[in-house]
Motif scaffolding. Structure first.
Motif, PDB file in Angstrom:
ATOM      1  N   THR E  68      32.794  59.898  48.686  1.00 49.72           N
ATOM      2  CA  THR E  68      32.231  59.300  47.477  1.00 49.72           C
ATOM      3  C   THR E  68      30.908  59.960  47.116  1.00 49.72           C
ATOM      4  OG1 THR E  68      33.275  57.213  48.017  1.00 49.72           O
ATOM      5  CG2 THR E  68      31.481  57.140  46.435  1.00 49.72           C
ATOM      6  N   GLY E  69      30.076  60.147  48.109  1.00 51.57           N
ATOM      7  CA  GLY E  69      28.784  60.785  47.885  1.00 51.57           C
ATOM      8  C   GLY E  69      28.963  62.188  47.329  1.00 51.57           C
ATOM      9  N   TYR E  70      29.929  62.907  47.903  1.00 51.17           N
ATOM     10  CA  TYR E  70      30.204  64.262  47.459  1.00 51.17           C
ATOM     11  C   TYR E  70      30.665  64.263  45.999  1.00 51.17           C
ATOM     12  CZ  TYR E  70      32.479  68.858  47.440  1.00 51.17           C
ATOM     13  OH  TYR E  70      32.866  70.137  47.156  1.00 51.17           O
ATOM     14  N   ALA E  71      31.581  63.341  45.692  1.00 50.53           N
ATOM     15  CA  ALA E  71      32.103  63.268  44.330  1.00 50.53           C
ATOM     16  C   ALA E  71      30.995  62.940  43.332  1.00 50.53           C
ATOM     17  CB  ALA E  71      33.212  62.214  44.261  1.00 50.53           C
ATOM     18  N   LEU E  72      30.118  62.045  43.715  1.00 49.69           N
ATOM     19  CA  LEU E  72      29.073  61.612  42.794  1.00 49.69           C
ATOM     20  C   LEU E  72      27.991  62.663  42.608  1.00 49.69           C
ATOM     21  CD1 LEU E  72      28.446  57.878  43.668  1.00 49.69           C
ATOM     22  CD2 LEU E  72      28.927  58.785  41.400  1.00 49.69           C
ATOM     23  N   SER E  73      27.526  63.208  43.746  1.00 48.56           N
ATOM     24  CA  SER E  73      26.342  64.053  43.628  1.00 48.56           C
ATOM     25  C   SER E  73      26.702  65.505  43.389  1.00 48.56           C
ATOM     26  CB  SER E  73      25.475  63.923  44.872  1.00 48.56           C
ATOM     27  OG  SER E  73      26.183  64.365  46.002  1.00 48.56           O
ATOM     28  N   ILE E  81      35.586  56.642  39.522  1.00 53.01           N
ATOM     29  CA  ILE E  81      36.491  57.641  40.105  1.00 53.01           C
ATOM     30  C   ILE E  81      36.057  57.945  41.544  1.00 53.01           C
ATOM     31  CG2 ILE E  81      37.415  59.977  39.893  1.00 53.01           C
ATOM     32  CD1 ILE E  81      38.272  58.486  37.541  1.00 53.01           C
ATOM     33  N   SER E  82      34.760  58.041  41.737  1.00 55.55           N
ATOM     34  CA  SER E  82      34.251  58.369  43.065  1.00 55.55           C
ATOM     35  C   SER E  82      34.598  57.285  44.075  1.00 55.55           C
ATOM     36  CB  SER E  82      32.736  58.548  43.027  1.00 55.55           C
ATOM     37  OG  SER E  82      32.391  59.480  42.049  1.00 55.55           O
ATOM     38  N   LEU E  83      34.446  56.033  43.657  1.00 54.91           N
ATOM     39  CA  LEU E  83      34.804  54.930  44.549  1.00 54.91           C
ATOM     40  C   LEU E  83      36.288  55.001  44.892  1.00 54.91           C
ATOM     41  CD1 LEU E  83      32.869  51.855  43.102  1.00 54.91           C
ATOM     42  CD2 LEU E  83      32.570  52.939  45.327  1.00 54.91           C
ATOM     43  N   LEU E  84      37.069  55.287  43.870  1.00 48.65           N
ATOM     44  CA  LEU E  84      38.505  55.374  44.079  1.00 48.65           C
ATOM     45  C   LEU E  84      38.834  56.500  45.050  1.00 48.65           C
ATOM     46  CD1 LEU E  84      40.912  53.825  42.888  1.00 48.65           C
ATOM     47  CD2 LEU E  84      41.328  55.813  41.434  1.00 48.65           C
ATOM     48  N   LEU E  85      38.183  57.635  44.833  1.00 45.14           N
ATOM     49  CA  LEU E  85      38.398  58.780  45.720  1.00 45.14           C
ATOM     50  C   LEU E  85      38.037  58.418  47.149  1.00 45.14           C
ATOM     51  CD1 LEU E  85      37.197  62.022  43.912  1.00 45.14           C
ATOM     52  CD2 LEU E  85      39.443  61.493  44.850  1.00 45.14           C
ATOM     53  N   VAL E 139      22.270  60.610  46.381  1.00 52.18           N
ATOM     54  CA  VAL E 139      23.490  60.344  45.621  1.00 52.18           C
ATOM     55  C   VAL E 139      23.138  59.413  44.450  1.00 52.18           C
ATOM     56  CG1 VAL E 139      25.805  59.366  45.710  1.00 52.18           C
ATOM     57  CG2 VAL E 139      24.861  60.556  47.708  1.00 52.18           C
ATOM     58  N   PRO E 140      23.436  59.838  43.212  1.00 50.88           N
ATOM     59  CA  PRO E 140      23.106  58.985  42.063  1.00 50.88           C
ATOM     60  C   PRO E 140      24.093  57.827  41.949  1.00 50.88           C
ATOM     61  CG  PRO E 140      24.254  60.943  41.334  1.00 50.88           C
ATOM     62  CD  PRO E 140      24.086  61.090  42.821  1.00 50.88           C
ATOM     63  N   ARG E 141      23.646  56.730  41.386  1.00 52.16           N
ATOM     64  CA  ARG E 141      24.545  55.582  41.245  1.00 52.16           C
ATOM     65  C   ARG E 141      25.440  55.710  40.017  1.00 52.16           C
ATOM     66  NH1 ARG E 141      20.749  50.312  42.470  1.00 52.16           N
ATOM     67  NH2 ARG E 141      20.621  50.579  44.726  1.00 52.16           N
ATOM     68  N   THR E 223      27.654  53.890  50.107  1.00 52.18           N
ATOM     69  CA  THR E 223      27.000  55.121  49.659  1.00 52.18           C
ATOM     70  C   THR E 223      26.412  54.948  48.258  1.00 52.18           C
ATOM     71  OG1 THR E 223      28.547  56.401  50.951  1.00 52.18           O
ATOM     72  CG2 THR E 223      27.336  57.576  49.262  1.00 52.18           C
ATOM     73  N   VAL E 224      27.192  54.315  47.385  1.00 56.12           N
ATOM     74  CA  VAL E 224      26.687  54.108  46.021  1.00 56.12           C
ATOM     75  C   VAL E 224      25.430  53.233  46.052  1.00 56.12           C
ATOM     76  CG1 VAL E 224      27.219  53.102  43.783  1.00 56.12           C
ATOM     77  CG2 VAL E 224      28.959  54.411  45.016  1.00 56.12           C
ATOM     78  N   VAL E 225      25.484  52.194  46.858  1.00 60.57           N
ATOM     79  CA  VAL E 225      24.363  51.256  46.901  1.00 60.57           C
ATOM     80  C   VAL E 225      23.103  51.933  47.436  1.00 60.57           C
ATOM     81  CG1 VAL E 225      23.486  49.204  48.063  1.00 60.57           C
ATOM     82  CG2 VAL E 225      25.787  49.211  47.108  1.00 60.57           C
ATOM     83  N   LEU E 226      23.243  52.638  48.572  1.00 62.85           N
ATOM     84  CA  LEU E 226      22.049  53.168  49.232  1.00 62.85           C
ATOM     85  C   LEU E 226      21.667  54.560  48.748  1.00 62.85           C
ATOM     86  CD1 LEU E 226      22.669  51.952  52.869  1.00 62.85           C
ATOM     87  CD2 LEU E 226      21.212  50.934  51.131  1.00 62.85           C
ATOM     88  N   GLY E 227      22.610  55.265  48.161  1.00 70.51           N
ATOM     89  CA  GLY E 227      22.276  56.570  47.617  1.00 70.51           C
ATOM     90  C   GLY E 227      22.271  57.699  48.630  1.00 70.51           C
TER      91      GLY E 227
END
Ligand SMILES: Nc1ncnc2c1ncn2[C@@H]1O[C@H](COP(=O)(O)OP(=O)(O)OP(=O)(O)O)[C@@H](O)[C@H]1O
Ligand SMILES: Nc1ncnc2c1ncn2[C@@H]1O[C@H](COP(=O)(O)OP(=O)(O)OP(=O)(O)O)[C@@H](O)[C@H]1O
Ligand SMILES: [Mg+2]
Ligand SMILES: [Mg+2]
Lengths: 256, 249, 378, 294, 328
Positions: E68-73, E81-85, E139-141, E223-227
């Motif tokens: 998820t972190g990779y997808a987002l950042s 999509i990142s959460l889903l991934l 990682v951006p939210r 990951t989304v929450v803490l970045g």
């Protein structure tokens, strides 16, 4: 021509050089109650395990209704209509009697992988489950947890569960083992009752049961077939008397 | 057989009973299984516990050995109090226990299984290995194979044989005829008779009434964790109707 | 204008795990000393210290930091060991616009890719360590090197930075072997290093791995054929290994308790409390708190932006450092020193462990503007 | 001569070093296997007892001036007694339950013991040097092997095979093996099983402590030394087959060697290779190399 | 009032409480709690209702977190999509691990999951994007569905809460579905479940994958929450932690893992505060240093739980209730 439902051709099983089942040719006729007897260690349980695919044969063939099922998977076998019950009473202890039976019925709904559905969708099966319980006199116990059933009733429950799967061929491994006399009587009668329209192959040490209800008996010894025939034929066979029944009068009357 | 001490204990009410149980209660966890069991076995006697499945016969034997969760009441073995003793100390009072499912050890060979139970009596001498092999020739044949590779009947013989070595004079035998071919059951019956002649005290739990009937001196019938009936072999005939209703024999 | 009428310093470090000896409780004590030296208050406003153990877990560090800024009105954060936690905390501090003094972490990412206007990377970084030890050792004759590198970002960057410096100084690196973190045995890695016939075995690892590498090197007599150069060595490591095993080793550090009168005086006070000599990190903790409080005192406010502005203007002077200053990328520039570990015979009193070889001036010790990847410094 | 680009002599020395590490694995996994066999407990605290052994060696020397050889006996003894206390007061209540609980209890013990040592002694570790008698090294031609390491291999092989012999070939061993299968029945035969269980646990952890004392001169005596090792040792026991004595010994030595080779060919993978081996073995032989599937 | 009404009222009250919680408690901390609670629930789905003890759940939790972190950042994909991934990657790792492990029994199953999880750890240790021990940082939210800005803690809290509740309801449904019944049967008596023709391995595998996917969802949200995402989350100690949470709360109870997660996370984060408070109340100075003793205290709790509260808090409470409030 006899109608053969299950047939083995030179079935063998070896455990590290020890041959537990040796070239067994067994023929089970449709509609029969067929007993497999023999001294301890003769290979009866092993034979059962081969038929239900808990073990893989070393050599030989198994035919069911003329189809070769030697290399068919266990789950597949039971879907074809061969169902076994276990040597030790085996139920799901913390499910109710009704649920125990329903688990067997549930498979045919094809929703067993549906983890998003509510379990209430299964109540459609309750009627059929109750009917099965009635067949073995357990309808009073429908809401009892299986663990709380008396011993003999557990056996009955197991047979009901097995019936639920509409078996063409039922395999029973020592159905009366460890039972008191009263229960033996009940279960014997039950087996006779449910055999209508089905074929039953069972392992049994209790000669009363065997002589009472079996149409045909196969005697195994040291993994090989020793004798075959009706109870009268077999019990007079001197080889069987020596290897299994024992020599005294008591033995011929049945030990139990 | 010269090494065998020729003690033939005559059942007598003067001698101390080999086993005396009074007001025995036993529990598995929360479940109260035995309620007030009273039972006396004299030296040299063969006593059989009858009952339906789950009546508590196995539990009675296990309670004597201290193998239940909790127990209370009084148990005397050869006159010694046993209720407060640890299991292994009870064995050392001269008790040999043959459990319900034979309890053969798969990681031990037949001979190791046979030699496993230590000698429990300082005064009594058990059978020697030679004597045991003489009594059970098949065991001698297969002495080097792994214990659980034996057939069911041989395992049962081994289970009985190994407690004969120890000098125990009180044998607790649980369903030794279970699941055995008739021919082997007969052999076991002969063995019990031999042991009886040699003066062993035997408590048997049996489902197989026809096997037990000719062997026992006395019978106890259990129901729901209690003794409901007791009679001697001579009374057997007249008790048959009763047994019929109790056990469905 | 002191927010909440109290100056709150937060200190988040490893109090209980692998790095707790070099910082941990000793760091807390050092900060307390700094507060005491300020008189416990600034313009009548009390100075408070909050402490938390991050157990080397970034999520604990960052949630603690966040919560302190948001709920407890913490005005400044001092971060202890471990780069993962440091990077996470730096993000939070930047978001909350509060000064973040990072002491124990060595990653140059803090002042490069991840640089923020609020981070002060205080004590050391992998570049400075490599620079100090690498160039000085080559200069003193250690031309051929072989690295024993912890298989971690930190080890890799130590090795990379040092290799560049060795090459620039005219040395060669014959090879390297990567070992897993917390390896159980180092002898086989060391034999590989020895087989390379390098003069210097660079130990690009830290803590327990470093200690066990040195121990095995001595046991296998590798120290007879090659010299060890510890890339990240603290006085605690030397103390626990003893001089017998570490003698002759080169190392670079920002501070040594016995370096001058001021440091000795401070260390004496510290020793009275902790019964051991302070590490350079603990001294840096003291210095960071002192400089921050000095800045607050000078401008009379603990507002994050203003304090940072003030810190950029001033020179840092205390027993830890002379004339240090804060650079645009967040690097606090100060002199580093190359030391050599004494032989047991040279050591005259307890904790007398290091000989100073040379000073590496601040403007040479740290990464230059040309190499920097920090956007704010371009 | 070279093999895959590595000089044969270098390979030989790596193999030998692997064997040294394997000796530690073997001793530690042996203790674990013995304990698992009889008590059905997966003794997570094994690493902590190993650490305790090393610390005792150091403390003996530092506080009481007791030398290595004394502590090689006293250390395991103290730890053994400590283990027996734990068995009597805590583990005893868990035998009838799932493995999970024994694992968790001993995990808790580990956290406490390590935590306490960490708060007293810090994490940097304490120095401990090899005894005079074994200092120095022997030139084997292809490498110079410190005498102390040779002694480690010797001592460990000795201990391992004595243990194996006792368990597989003696009456006491038969009691142990039988107790593994059905402790209640063994007790009903008149054997003091509770005592046997206590002593077995004591012996198992004493083995760990023995390994710890042996390790003290090799690696820094630190509160964390056990937790770095324990997971690997678990893997060894599982690969060998839970509860299999011979499996533990052979696998321990073997994995030391495999790990040693990995250090040459793919050093960064040397901490993971054990798990790769474990996954492969379990997929192919579900009960481990020497285990019997139930 | 009947039992059902009491339960409904209880749940209603609880729901209101979680809705209002961010007013009193720090939202990011709450979100972290939710993530771990979901993680523990996912783990419990496997051990509590299928009887499989996995010691490799960190691989799904952390693995999904990294993806998820990779997808987002680094890929700059939208957050949903990142959460889903992340969830899918949890499921995928679960599928691979499960296929290898599911045929093994008991402790061997546990150990093979541990071994495979160690390999996953190694992969993330080596993968260049994961940043080694520094972790994947910054990682951006992002914005949910391109409009709802998640950088606001409160907004994110309600999103996370909604997802967590949905996932929790899904778990409840799984347990009480036809599939769940089969799982229960398998847990009770596996050989018996084979005979009606159930391919038990496939059922166990599906349970394993579902558990992995939900654990992945929890990790992805974290990951989304803490970045950021670090190696802590893929390390075996994380697998141990989730066992502890579930055990403390109560194995095989639906709400136990949530309670357990809250307690353990509170302990990890707030032990210092608790210590200071204790010191203030009791005037025993030692409590002030409790902060440095997280491991000692955790160890102590382990021991007490195993010896005295084996059913876990919710389990023990349930047993107490049963004793005092007979259901019939
Ligand atoms: N897994 C195995 N490995 C080795 N030998 C085995 C195995 N399973 C069974 N045997 C052997 O095969 C023979 C036949 O065993 P089996 O269980 O089929 O006997 P059985 O006829 O069912 O006897 P019983 O009436 O006692 O149940 C026995 O001698 C037994 O020891
Ligand atoms: N370990 C146990 N835990 C709980 N209850 C038990 C346990 N073992 C037996 N019981 C219960 O105790 C009762 C008596 O059992 P016991 O085994 O003594 O019966 P039995 O007369 O020997 O009958 P069987 O013919 O089944 O051997 C039964 O109701 C049984 O369910
Ligand atoms: Mg059989
Ligand atoms: Mg019984």
């Amino acid at each position: 021509m006899n109608d053969i439902i299950l047939e083995t051709k030179s079935l063998s099983k070896e455990f590290k050089g020890f041959t537990a089942v040796n070239n067994v040719n067994l023929q089970v006729e449709r509609g029969h109650i067929h007993a497999l007897i023999g001294p301890n260690g003769a290979g009866k349980t092993t034979c059962f395990n081969l038929l239900t695919k808990f073990l893989v044969p070393t050599s030989g063939q198994i035919l069911f209704n003329g189809h070769d099922i030697t290399s068919t998977a266990p789950a597949q076998i039971s879907r074809m209509g061969i169902i076994r019950s276990f040597q030790i009473s085996a139920v799901f202890p913390h499910l109710t009697t009704l649920e125990n039976v329903r688990i067997g019925l549930q498979r045919k709904l094809n929703t067993s992988f549906h983890f998003w559905k509510s379990a209430n969708t299964l109540s459609a099966l309750n009627e059929r489950a109750m009917a099965l319980l009635a067949e073995v006199d357990l309808e009073k116990f429908a809401d009892t947890l299986a663990v709380d059933l008396p011993y003999g009733r557990k056996r009955a429950l197991e047979i009901a569960t097995t019936l639920g799967m509409d078996p063409e061929l039922m395999l029973l491994d020592e159905p009366t083992q460890g039972m008191g006399h009263e229960d033996v009587g009940r279960v014997t009668a039950l087996i006779k009752k449910v055999s209508a329209g089905r074929t039953i192959l069972m392992v049994e040490h209790n000669m009363n049961v065997v002589s009472g209800i079996c149409d045909k008996i196969s005697v195994l010894q040291r993994g090989a077939m020793l004798a075959e025939g009706s109870y009268d034929e077999v019990s007079k066979n001197p080889l069987v008397v020596e290897a299994y029944m024992g020599t005294t009068d008591v033995a011929l009357a049945g030990e139990h | 057989m010269s090494s065998l001490s020729p003690i033939v204990a005559v059942p007598s009410f003067q001698t101390i009973p080999a086993l005396n149980i009074s007001n025995l209660q036993a529990w598995y966890g929360e479940a109260h299984i035995l309620h007030n069991v009273n039972l006396t076995v004299h030296a040299g006697e063969v006593v059989t516990l009858l009952g339906r499945n789950g009546a508590g016969r196995t539990t009675t034997l296990r309670a004597v050995m201290g193998l239940v969760g909790k127990r209370s009441g009084a148990i005397q073995i050869m006159g010694k109090d046993a209720i407060s003793l640890a299991t292994y100390k009870i064995a050392h009072l001269g008790v040999g226990y043959c459990p319900e499912e034979r309890g053969i050890f798969s990681s031990l060979s037949v001979e190791e299984n046979l030699l496993l139970p230590p000698v429990v009596s300082k005064t009594e001498k058990g059978m020697s290995i030679a004597e045991i092999y003489e009594m059970f020739p098949n065991l001698y044949e297969r002495r080097n194979s792994q214990g659980t590779r034996l057939s069911g009947g041989e395992q049962q013989m081994l289970a009985v044989a190994r407690i004969l070595r120890t000098g125990a004079r009180l044998l607790l035998l649980d369903e030794i005829s279970e699941g055995l071919a008739p021919v082997i059951v007969q052999a076991l019956g002969r063995m019990i008779m031999t042991l009886k002649e040699k003066g062993y005290t035997i408590v048997m739990v049996e489902q197989n009434f026809r096997f037990a009937a000719p062997l026992a001196d006395r019978f106890y019938v259990m129901e729901h964790g209690q003794i409901v009936e007791t009679f001697s072999a001579t009374e057997l005939e007249q008790k048959m109707p009763l047994l019929n209703t109790l056990l469905g024999v | 204008q002191i927010s909440g009428d109290v100056v709150k310093i937060g200190f988040i470090t490893d109090m209980s795990s692998v790095y707790s000896d070099i910082d941990g409780a000793g760091g807390v004590e050092a900060i307390k000393m700094a507060i005491a030296d300020m008189g416990g208050s600034i313009n009548g406003k009390k100075i408070e210290l909050l402490v938390a153990d991050h157990q080397n877990k970034a999520d604990i560090a960052s949630s603690k930091a966040r919560e302190w800024f948001d709920r407890d009105g913490v005005d400044m954060l001092i971060g202890g060991t471990n780069s993962g936690t440091a990077l996470a905390m730096a993000k939070i501090a930047a978001e909350k616009k509060k000064p973040f003094f990072e002491i124990g972490a060595g990653s140059t990412r803090l002042t490069n890719e991840e640089c923020t206007p609020y981070t002060l990377h205080y004590a050391y970084d992998t570049y400075a360590l490599g620079k100090g030890t690498g160039s000085a050792v080559v200069k003193h004759g250690g031309k051929t090197w072989f690295f024993l590198t912890a298989d971690y970002a930190f080890g890799a960057s130590l090795e990379k930075d040092t290799t560049a410096i060795i090459k620039a100084a005219g040395g060669t690196v014959l090879g390297s072997v990567k070992h897993p973190l917390n390896a159980s045995d180092f002898s086989s890695f060391l034999l590989q290093a020895q087989a390379s016939k390098a003069q210097i075995i660079g130990l690009a690892n830290a803590g327990g791995d470093f200690v066990n590498s040195v121990k095995a090197a001595n046991e296998f007599g590798i120290t007879k054929t090659a010299k060890l150069a510890g890339m990240l060595v603290f006085i605690n490591d030397i103390h626990s290994l003893t001089l017998q095993q570490t003698q002759g080793m080169y190392l670079t550090d920002s501070w040594y308790w016995d370096q001058d009168a001021a440091s000795r005086a401070w260390a004496k006070r510290y020793f009275a409390k902790m019964n051991k000599e302070p590490s350079s990190l603990q001294a840096a903790d003291y210095s960071a708190a002192t400089q921050y409080l000095t800045a607050v005192k000078a401008i009379g406010t603990d507002d994050g932006e203003k304090v940072i502005a003030q810190l950029r203007k001033m020179k840092f002077n205390d027993m830890y450092t002379k004339n240090a200053y804060l650079r645009a990328d967040g690097r606090v520039v100060h002199d580093m020193t190359l030391y050599q570990v004494k032989t047991p015979a040279e050591s005259k009193y307890p904790w007398d462990y290091l000989n100073k070889i040379q000073t590496i001036p601040g403007d040479q010790a740290f990464m230059s503007k040309a190499d920097s990847k920090c956007a704010a410094w371009k | 001569m070279e093999i895959f680009g590595i000089p044969a002599s270098a390979l030989m020395s790596q193999l030998l070093l692997g064997l040294v590490n394997g000796s530690f694995y073997a001793m530690l996994s042996l203790g674990l296997a013995v304990i698992f066999g009889l008590l059905n407990v997966i003794n997570f605290a094994h690493g902590a007892f190993y650490m305790l052994g090393a610390f005792l060696a150091w403390m003996g020397l530092t506080y009481f001036g007791l030398n290595y050889w004394v502590m090689l006996f006293v250390g395991p003894l103290i730890v053994g007694v400590f283990g027996m206390l734990i068995e009597r007061t805590m583990l005893r209540w868990l035998y009838k339950l799932d493995h999970l609980y024994g694992l968790l209890l001993t995990f808790g013990i580990t956290l406490m013991v390590e935590g306490i040592f960490r708060s007293i002694y810090g994490v940097s570790g304490q120095p401990y040097s090899a005894p005079e008698l074994l200092s120095g090294a022997t030139d084997l031609g292809f490498m110079v092997l410190p005498n102390y390491r040779a002694w480690v291999v010797l001592a460990s092989l000795l201990v391992c095979f004595t243990t194996w012999f006792v368990i597989e070939r003696t009456k006491l061993g038969a009691y142990l093996r039988a107790g593994t299968e059905n402790p209640q029945l063994v007790e009903a035969f008149g054997i003091n099983v509770p005592l046997m269980v206590t002593l077995t646990y004591g012996f198992g952890v004493a083995l760990a402590a023995f390994a710890g004392v042996l390790a003290a001169p090799v690696i820094q005596v630190s509160p964390l030394m056990g937790s770095n090792l324990i997971i690997v040792v678990f893997a060894v026991v599982v690969i060998g087959g839970m509860g299999s004595i011979l499996g533990a010994i052979v696998t321990g030595l073997m994995l030391g060697v495999i790990e040693g080779l990995t250090r040459v060919f793919y050093p960064q993978g040397s901490a993971t290779v054990v798990f790769v081996v474990m996954a492969i073995v379990l997929v192919l032989r579900p009960a481990g190399l020497f285990g019997k599937e139930k | 009032m009947n039992k059902k009404a009491i339960y409904q009222m209880g749940y209603g009250l609880l729901f209101l409480m979680v809705l209002a919680a961010p007013l009193a408690i720090y939202p990011v901390f709450l979100m972290k709690l939710l993530c771990f609670a979901l993680f523990a629930c996912a783990f419990n789905l496997l051990i509590g209702f299928t009887g499989l003890l996995s010691f490799g759940h960190a691989a799904f939790f952390g693995g999904a977190g990294y993806i998820t972190g990779y997808a987002l950042s680094l890929l700059g994909l939208p957050v949903e999509i990142s959460l889903l991934l992340g969830t899918l990657s949890g499921a995928l790792i679960g599928l691979v691990m499960g296929s290898l492990a599911i045929r093994r029994q008991g402790i061997y199953f546990t150990m093979i999951t541990l071994a495979l999880a160690q390999m996953v750890y190694f992969i993330f240790l080596q993968a260049p994007f994961a940043g080694g021990e520094d972790g994947l940082q910054g990682v951006p939210r992002g914005k949910l569905l391109g409009m709802l800005d998640l950088s606001n803690d409160l907004t994110l809290y309600y999103v996370v809460l909604a997802i967590a509740i949905a996932a929790f309801l899904l778990i409840t449904r799984i347990v009480n579905s036809p599939f769940g019944l089969v799982l229960k049967a398998i847990k009770e008596n596996e050989p018996r479940a084979i005979s009606p023709g159930y391919d038990v391995h496939r059922y166990k595998l599906l349970a394993f994958v579902l558990s992995a996917a939900i654990a992945g969802l929890a990790g992805a949200m974290k990951t989304v929450v803490l970045g950021f995402e670090t190696l802590t989350d893929v390390h075996w100690t994380m697998s141990g932690l989730v066992v502890l949470m579930t055990l403390v709360g109560g194995l095989g109870t639906l709400t136990g893992p949530i309670v357990g997660a809250v307690i353990i996370i509170l302990l990890e984060n707030k032990l210092g505060d608790i210590g200071n408070w204790l010191a203030a109340v009791t005037h025993i100075d030692w409590f002030n240093s409790l902060d440095e003793s997280v491991t000692i205290v955790t160890g102590f709790i382990f021991i007490v739980c195993v010896l005295a509260f084996r059913r876990g808090i919710v389990g023990e409470l349930g047993a107490l209730l049963k004793k005092h409030l007979p259901t019939h």
